[in-house]
Design a protein around this motif. Structure first.
Motif, PDB file in Angstrom:
ATOM      1  N   ILE A  61       0.814  -1.219   0.000  1.00 58.59           N
ATOM      2  CA  ILE A  61       0.000   0.000   0.000  1.00 58.59           C
ATOM      3  C   ILE A  61       0.850   1.273   0.000  1.00 58.59           C
ATOM      4  O   ILE A  61       0.357   2.343  -0.337  1.00 58.59           O
ATOM      5  CB  ILE A  61      -1.011  -0.027   1.176  1.00 58.59           C
ATOM      6  N   LEU A  62       2.132   1.162   0.320  1.00 55.80           N
ATOM      7  CA  LEU A  62       3.007   2.335   0.250  1.00 55.80           C
ATOM      8  C   LEU A  62       3.097   2.873  -1.174  1.00 55.80           C
ATOM      9  O   LEU A  62       3.151   4.080  -1.378  1.00 55.80           O
ATOM     10  CB  LEU A  62       4.418   1.983   0.740  1.00 55.80           C
ATOM     11  N   CYS A  63       3.109   1.990  -2.151  1.00 53.79           N
ATOM     12  CA  CYS A  63       3.291   2.394  -3.547  1.00 53.79           C
ATOM     13  C   CYS A  63       2.099   2.083  -4.436  1.00 53.79           C
ATOM     14  O   CYS A  63       1.909   2.732  -5.453  1.00 53.79           O
ATOM     15  CB  CYS A  63       4.530   1.718  -4.134  1.00 53.79           C
ATOM     16  N   HIS A  64       1.322   1.069  -4.088  1.00 58.89           N
ATOM     17  CA  HIS A  64       0.179   0.645  -4.899  1.00 58.89           C
ATOM     18  C   HIS A  64      -1.129   1.137  -4.304  1.00 58.89           C
ATOM     19  O   HIS A  64      -1.239   1.329  -3.093  1.00 58.89           O
ATOM     20  CB  HIS A  64       0.097  -0.891  -4.941  1.00 58.89           C
ATOM     21  N   SER A  65      -2.116   1.296  -5.168  1.00 56.62           N
ATOM     22  CA  SER A  65      -3.487   1.510  -4.721  1.00 56.62           C
ATOM     23  C   SER A  65      -4.252   0.234  -5.049  1.00 56.62           C
ATOM     24  O   SER A  65      -3.712  -0.677  -5.670  1.00 56.62           O
ATOM     25  CB  SER A  65      -4.105   2.712  -5.436  1.00 56.62           C
ATOM     26  N   GLY A  66      -5.496   0.188  -4.621  1.00 51.85           N
ATOM     27  CA  GLY A  66      -6.287  -1.000  -4.903  1.00 51.85           C
ATOM     28  C   GLY A  66      -7.710  -0.841  -4.416  1.00 51.85           C
ATOM     29  O   GLY A  66      -8.102   0.232  -3.957  1.00 51.85           O
ATOM     30  N   PRO A  67      -8.465  -1.909  -4.486  1.00 54.98           N
ATOM     31  CA  PRO A  67      -9.871  -1.869  -4.081  1.00 54.98           C
ATOM     32  C   PRO A  67     -10.021  -1.947  -2.560  1.00 54.98           C
ATOM     33  O   PRO A  67     -10.542  -2.915  -2.019  1.00 54.98           O
ATOM     34  CB  PRO A  67     -10.458  -3.103  -4.782  1.00 54.98           C
ATOM     35  N   PHE A  68      -9.518  -0.919  -1.908  1.00 57.34           N
ATOM     36  CA  PHE A  68      -9.507  -0.861  -0.445  1.00 57.34           C
ATOM     37  C   PHE A  68     -10.122   0.472  -0.001  1.00 57.34           C
ATOM     38  O   PHE A  68      -9.403   1.368   0.448  1.00 57.34           O
ATOM     39  CB  PHE A  68      -8.080  -0.993   0.093  1.00 57.34           C
ATOM     40  N   PRO A  69     -11.443   0.635  -0.142  1.00 58.67           N
ATOM     41  CA  PRO A  69     -12.067   1.929   0.127  1.00 58.67           C
ATOM     42  C   PRO A  69     -11.862   2.423   1.560  1.00 58.67           C
ATOM     43  O   PRO A  69     -11.893   3.629   1.810  1.00 58.67           O
ATOM     44  CB  PRO A  69     -13.546   1.696  -0.176  1.00 58.67           C
ATOM     45  N   THR A  71      -9.139   2.307   3.209  1.00 55.93           N
ATOM     46  CA  THR A  71      -7.743   2.693   3.425  1.00 55.93           C
ATOM     47  C   THR A  71      -7.443   4.016   2.744  1.00 55.93           C
ATOM     48  O   THR A  71      -7.520   4.128   1.524  1.00 55.93           O
ATOM     49  CB  THR A  71      -6.798   1.596   2.890  1.00 55.93           C
ATOM     50  N   ARG A  72      -7.107   4.999   3.553  1.00 56.73           N
ATOM     51  CA  ARG A  72      -6.760   6.319   3.035  1.00 56.73           C
ATOM     52  C   ARG A  72      -5.297   6.350   2.636  1.00 56.73           C
ATOM     53  O   ARG A  72      -4.489   5.575   3.101  1.00 56.73           O
ATOM     54  CB  ARG A  72      -7.029   7.382   4.095  1.00 56.73           C
ATOM     55  N   PHE A  73      -4.969   7.286   1.761  1.00 60.78           N
ATOM     56  CA  PHE A  73      -3.595   7.561   1.360  1.00 60.78           C
ATOM     57  C   PHE A  73      -2.899   6.341   0.756  1.00 60.78           C
ATOM     58  O   PHE A  73      -1.850   5.919   1.206  1.00 60.78           O
ATOM     59  CB  PHE A  73      -2.784   8.125   2.521  1.00 60.78           C
ATOM     60  N   GLN A  74      -3.504   5.793  -0.260  1.00 64.28           N
ATOM     61  CA  GLN A  74      -2.900   4.673  -0.979  1.00 64.28           C
ATOM     62  C   GLN A  74      -1.851   5.222  -1.943  1.00 64.28           C
ATOM     63  O   GLN A  74      -1.931   6.352  -2.406  1.00 64.28           O
ATOM     64  CB  GLN A  74      -3.977   3.903  -1.734  1.00 64.28           C
ATOM     65  N   GLY A  75      -0.875   4.379  -2.257  1.00 66.88           N
ATOM     66  CA  GLY A  75       0.211   4.802  -3.131  1.00 66.88           C
ATOM     67  C   GLY A  75      -0.234   5.033  -4.563  1.00 66.88           C
ATOM     68  O   GLY A  75      -1.263   4.530  -5.005  1.00 66.88           O
ATOM     69  N   ASP A  76       0.591   5.818  -5.279  1.00 66.97           N
ATOM     70  CA  ASP A  76       0.301   6.066  -6.692  1.00 66.97           C
ATOM     71  C   ASP A  76       1.561   5.958  -7.563  1.00 66.97           C
ATOM     72  O   ASP A  76       1.621   6.478  -8.655  1.00 66.97           O
ATOM     73  CB  ASP A  76      -0.368   7.425  -6.879  1.00 66.97           C
ATOM     74  N   LEU A  77       2.560   5.258  -7.056  1.00 66.64           N
ATOM     75  CA  LEU A  77       3.812   5.094  -7.790  1.00 66.64           C
ATOM     76  C   LEU A  77       3.874   3.813  -8.609  1.00 66.64           C
ATOM     77  O   LEU A  77       4.766   3.645  -9.432  1.00 66.64           O
ATOM     78  CB  LEU A  77       4.993   5.094  -6.815  1.00 66.64           C
ATOM     79  N   ALA A  78       2.967   2.907  -8.366  1.00 62.69           N
ATOM     80  CA  ALA A  78       3.013   1.590  -8.991  1.00 62.69           C
ATOM     81  C   ALA A  78       1.608   1.225  -9.471  1.00 62.69           C
ATOM     82  O   ALA A  78       0.638   1.893  -9.111  1.00 62.69           O
ATOM     83  CB  ALA A  78       3.531   0.572  -7.974  1.00 62.69           C
TER      84      ALA A  78
END
Length: 148
Positions: A61-69, A71-78
């Motif tokens: 979750i540090l770098c990836h986002s996903g279907p985790f509504p 969870t705030r502040f998901q990553g956007d690098l991957a």
């Protein structure tokens, strides 16, 4: 961008310093673009894998986002993890977690189950894998459930 990558790598390294102790490496065989056999000889637990994916101190979750509504502040690098189970087989997911550098030598994604030939490794992780074989299998099991 290079400066951002260095900063992100430093954040990942700092987060990894908090990771739980991983076990010793077990042998595995890379076949094609994956590792077909489970590192533990048994399937992982998808519920534990989900918790690991969302563990902000160590993994995805540090770098990836996903279907985790929730969870705030998901990553956007991957890449977004939504649909990961459609895009990759369990074998391919396993190798990506074990050693992402096999696919892209310049990746900022850590090799979670490797302990040789690494650079910029925190003292606490020198010579040790970041995740245990069981943790890798749990994450693989969870990611394989993510289908569009």
């Amino acid at each position: 961008m290079a400066r951002a990558s260095v900063h992100i790598a430093a954040l990942i390294a700092a987060g990894l310093a908090c990771a739980a102790n991983a076990d010793e490496l077990v042998p595995y065989k890379v076949t094609g673009d994956g590792i077909a056999e489970s590192l533990t000889g048994t399937p992982g637990d998808a519920a534990r894998g989900r918790a690991l994916v969302l563990a902000r101190t160590t993994t995805c979750i540090l770098c990836h986002s996903g279907p985790f509504p929730e969870t705030r502040f998901q990553g956007d690098l991957a890449p977004d993890l939504a649909g990961a189970g459609n895009r990759w087989t369990a074998s391919q997911l396993r190798l990506r977690l074990v050693d992402a550098a096999r696919f892209n030598p310049e990746t900022i994604m850590p090799s979670y189950y490797r302990n040789d030939g690494l650079v910029r490794v925190g003292r606490n992780f020198a010579g040790k894998p970041i995740l245990s074989a069981a943790e890798i299998e749990d994450i693989v099991s969870f990611l394989a459930t993510l289908r569009d």
